[in-house]
Scaffold this active site. Structure first.
Site, PDB file in Angstrom:
ATOM      1  N   ARG A 292      25.011  11.218  14.103  1.00  0.00           N
ATOM      2  CA  ARG A 292      24.789  11.762  15.441  1.00  0.00           C
ATOM      3  C   ARG A 292      23.600  11.077  16.097  1.00  0.00           C
ATOM      4  O   ARG A 292      22.534  10.974  15.506  1.00  0.00           O
ATOM      5  CB  ARG A 292      24.564  13.279  15.362  1.00  0.00           C
ATOM      6  CG  ARG A 292      25.788  13.961  14.776  1.00  0.00           C
ATOM      7  CD  ARG A 292      25.733  15.467  14.877  1.00  0.00           C
ATOM      8  NE  ARG A 292      26.931  16.021  14.255  1.00  0.00           N
ATOM      9  CZ  ARG A 292      27.205  17.319  14.165  1.00  0.00           C
ATOM     10  NH1 ARG A 292      26.355  18.191  14.675  1.00  0.00           N
ATOM     11  NH2 ARG A 292      28.323  17.730  13.592  1.00  0.00           N
ATOM     12  N   ARG A 307      16.752  17.948  12.229  1.00  0.00           N
ATOM     13  CA  ARG A 307      17.575  17.184  13.172  1.00  0.00           C
ATOM     14  C   ARG A 307      17.481  15.704  12.832  1.00  0.00           C
ATOM     15  O   ARG A 307      16.489  15.054  13.119  1.00  0.00           O
ATOM     16  CB  ARG A 307      17.107  17.437  14.610  1.00  0.00           C
ATOM     17  CG  ARG A 307      18.051  16.909  15.683  1.00  0.00           C
ATOM     18  CD  ARG A 307      17.549  17.222  17.080  1.00  0.00           C
ATOM     19  NE  ARG A 307      17.433  18.657  17.320  1.00  0.00           N
ATOM     20  CZ  ARG A 307      18.462  19.450  17.654  1.00  0.00           C
ATOM     21  NH1 ARG A 307      19.658  18.944  17.804  1.00  0.00           N
ATOM     22  NH2 ARG A 307      18.280  20.733  17.830  1.00  0.00           N
ATOM     23  N   GLU A 390      20.223  27.098  12.956  1.00  0.00           N
ATOM     24  CA  GLU A 390      21.675  26.993  12.782  1.00  0.00           C
ATOM     25  C   GLU A 390      22.049  26.201  11.530  1.00  0.00           C
ATOM     26  O   GLU A 390      21.538  25.119  11.280  1.00  0.00           O
ATOM     27  CB  GLU A 390      22.274  26.301  14.015  1.00  0.00           C
ATOM     28  CG  GLU A 390      23.789  26.219  13.965  1.00  0.00           C
ATOM     29  CD  GLU A 390      24.383  25.532  15.200  1.00  0.00           C
ATOM     30  OE1 GLU A 390      23.733  25.581  16.271  1.00  0.00           O
ATOM     31  OE2 GLU A 390      25.465  24.962  15.075  1.00  0.00           O
ATOM     32  N   SER A 393      28.906  26.527  11.843  1.00  0.00           N
ATOM     33  CA  SER A 393      29.560  26.828  13.103  1.00  0.00           C
ATOM     34  C   SER A 393      31.067  26.865  12.886  1.00  0.00           C
ATOM     35  O   SER A 393      31.643  25.917  12.368  1.00  0.00           O
ATOM     36  CB  SER A 393      29.203  25.734  14.116  1.00  0.00           C
ATOM     37  OG  SER A 393      29.601  26.119  15.394  1.00  0.00           O
ATOM     38  N   ARG A 431      20.216  19.738   5.882  1.00  0.00           N
ATOM     39  CA  ARG A 431      19.659  20.846   6.656  1.00  0.00           C
ATOM     40  C   ARG A 431      19.572  22.126   5.812  1.00  0.00           C
ATOM     41  O   ARG A 431      18.583  22.857   5.893  1.00  0.00           O
ATOM     42  CB  ARG A 431      20.476  21.111   7.910  1.00  0.00           C
ATOM     43  CG  ARG A 431      19.821  22.150   8.811  1.00  0.00           C
ATOM     44  CD  ARG A 431      20.593  22.402  10.076  1.00  0.00           C
ATOM     45  NE  ARG A 431      20.252  21.458  11.135  1.00  0.00           N
ATOM     46  CZ  ARG A 431      20.619  21.615  12.409  1.00  0.00           C
ATOM     47  NH1 ARG A 431      21.341  22.675  12.766  1.00  0.00           N
ATOM     48  NH2 ARG A 431      20.284  20.723  13.302  1.00  0.00           N
TER      49      ARG A 431
END
Length: 465
Positions: A292, A307, A390, A393, A431
């Site tokens: 990403r 991140r 987070e 998802s 993460r």
RNA sequence: GGUGGGGUGGCAGAGCGGUUGAAUGCGCCGGUCUUGAAAACCGGUAGGCCCUCCGGGGUCUCGCGGGUUCGAAUCCCGCCCCCACCGCCA
């Protein structure tokens, strides 16, 4: 992609849907183009019908006349040529008209398609309205007996927390400086127990989804063609989030893109197919490296493993019949799987019902899971208060993605029906190492290995320290 | 990187200028026969878009785009993709 017929039937539903998601689409132009294209295609059809008719009626005559012309005497020749000119006049004119019509359609079609691809799937009516993640609604939370996020870290464990960055650097589990030297900001190199823990977590996730829930493990390409990105709904909206490999500049036929999630490969697998209804649902899981660009996140979450540009993720997708109840059941099931994963890791977490503004173009409904991360949040007396971050998802997409992918199954009347799809994070690392390392840290800086992960670390109970 | 072969319906595989949206086989659906099943036999069976008095009708699609032709799956040009062999290689 949405269905053009549905758009025509109820444009307001899509206007409102886009507005609620905060996505700007020029519906007036879109609807005008749709109508224009339909008119053009109708005209083109009429012309083609006449051409086909003529082909059957006069076409043979022309062929015969041309045959005769070859053997004809001078006297007959002029007469035959005149007859030919008469017969050929109409088809020739038609051909010109059709070519002109095609030219116009070729101009309108891409314009329509481009706009259509931007129309988001409206959120379901039971999704709360809201502008951003601020308006997401907490559904429930869970925490193990030994850690209550409502109380401070010190109250829970008797000492102040160190961040995963501190702990992992001290234990030789990660090297940021050298990774940044190699690849720039937002890169990291897990090493030693850090790498072992990372692999343990991924394998734990894959085993859970495959062994306990019957998902088929698949490895998929993470470097894909553009149509795969468009098909899965990540393009055009998320184009600037993907790494772009410009192979065309080196003479190749097309460019490639690095996928930001295994969902792209898994969903791409059956693109363009018509499946048998009995073969559904398809349940796939993969573990893949995700890339990403994090464009637009400059300055946000710059420290640590939260991140980053590259990470690994166990992802699950489900492809089902076009049935809302079935879709919803699977969504609930997938969310249950994540809760099981988090509970087995004994990580405090909460479920959020994402509001319309936080959904993204392709989702009708999305549930996020956030894990408690002690090093995040405001600092009180120099100690971070902790915050939710987070970790998962789970999305429900109806037929939005499968329509773009042209992924269908044979319905009860043997007619093709566009499938529904869903996807969900099983576990994403590094993460997830943040809550693990920070919550399981001990006063001496060592890290207790969650019981569920010990089998994947040769039975070791403690790392670092 | 080099050389050669090829892209046709759910699959396999014909067709190489007109009535071929496409033979044949397999698969699938329906029927006959049978106590039932299998076999055999008969019939049906691509997708998209548009229109429909819901019976059906029109059109596009034989990798993609362009050209030749009155007419192209069939001929020509460009592109994409796949496969095989050689070279290199985790």
């Amino acid at each position: 992609m949405i269905d053009r017929k549905q758009l025509r039937a109820d444009p307001d539903r899509f206007r409102v849907g886009a507005r609620e998601k905060g996505i700007d689409v020029d519906f007036d132009t879109l609807l005008a183009l749709d109508e224009r294209l339909r008119g053009l295609e109708h005209e083109r059809g009429e012309l083609a019908a006449e051409q086909n008719r003529l082909g059957k009626d006069t076409g043979r005559q022309i062929g015969q006349l041309k045959g005769r012309l070859k053997k004809a005497s001078e006297a007959e020749r002029a007469e035959i040529e005149a007859e030919l000119r008469t017969l050929e006049a109409r088809p020739t004119a038609l051909k010109a008209a059709i070519q002109e019509s095609d030219r116009i359609i070729a101009g309108v079609e891409p314009e329509l398609r481009e706009l259509l691809l931007k129309v988001p799937l409206p959120a379901d009516p039971d999704v709360p309205k809201g502008a951003s993640a601020e308006d997401n609604v907490e559904l429930r939370r869970w925490s193990p007996a030994w850690f209550d996020p409502a109380r401070s870290f010190r109250e829970n464990k008797g000492f102040d927390p160190r961040s995963h960055v501190d702990l992992m650097l001290a234990a030789g589990m990660v090297d940021f400086e050298r990774a940044v030297k190699i690849a720039g900001a937002r890169h990291y190199a897990l090493r030693g127990d850090g790498m072992r823990l990372h692999q343990a977590v991924l394998r734990f996730g894959l085993d859970t989804i495959v062994n306990d829930h019957g998902f088929v493990p698949v490895s998929v390409p993470v470097i894909v063609r553009e149509e795969c990105m468009v098909g899965t709904g990540f393009f055009p909206t998320g184009r600037d989030q993907a790494y772009h490999i410009e192979e065309s500049r080196r003479g190749a036929g097309h460019d490639l893109f690095l996928t930001g999630t295994g969902e792209v490969g898994l969903m791409g697998l059956h693109a363009g197919e018509i499946l048998d209804a009995e073969d559904l649902p398809l349940q796939y899981a993969t573990v893949s490296t995700c890339f990403r660009r994090e464009a637009g996140a400059a300055g946000k979450d710059t420290a640590g493993l939260y991140r980053v540009h590259q990470f690994d993720k166990v992802e699950q997708v489900v492809i089902t019949h076009a049935d809302e109840a079935e879709s919803r059941r699977w969504h609930a099931t997938m969310i249950g799987i994540v809760e099981q994963v988090m509970q087995r890791l004994e990580l405090p977490h909460r479920l959020l019902q994402c509001c319309t503004g936080d959904l993204g173009p392709k989702n009708a409904d999305m549930i996020d899971v956030e894990a408690w991360m002690p090093s995040r949040g405001e600092e009180v007396d120099g100690v971070p208060a902790g915050a939710w971050g987070e970790s998962h998802s789970a999305s429900r997409l109806y037929d939005y993605q499968c329509r773009r992918l042209n992924l269908r199954y044979r319905g009860p009347d043997r007619k093709p029906v566009v499938c529904h799809s869903l996807n969900n994070t099983v576990i994403a690392s590094p993460r997830i190492l943040i809550p693990i390392v920070e919550l399981y840290q001990n006063a001496d800086g060592s890290i207790t290995v969650p019981a569920a992960l010990r089998p994947y670390l040769g039975g070791v109970e403690r790392l670092g320290g």
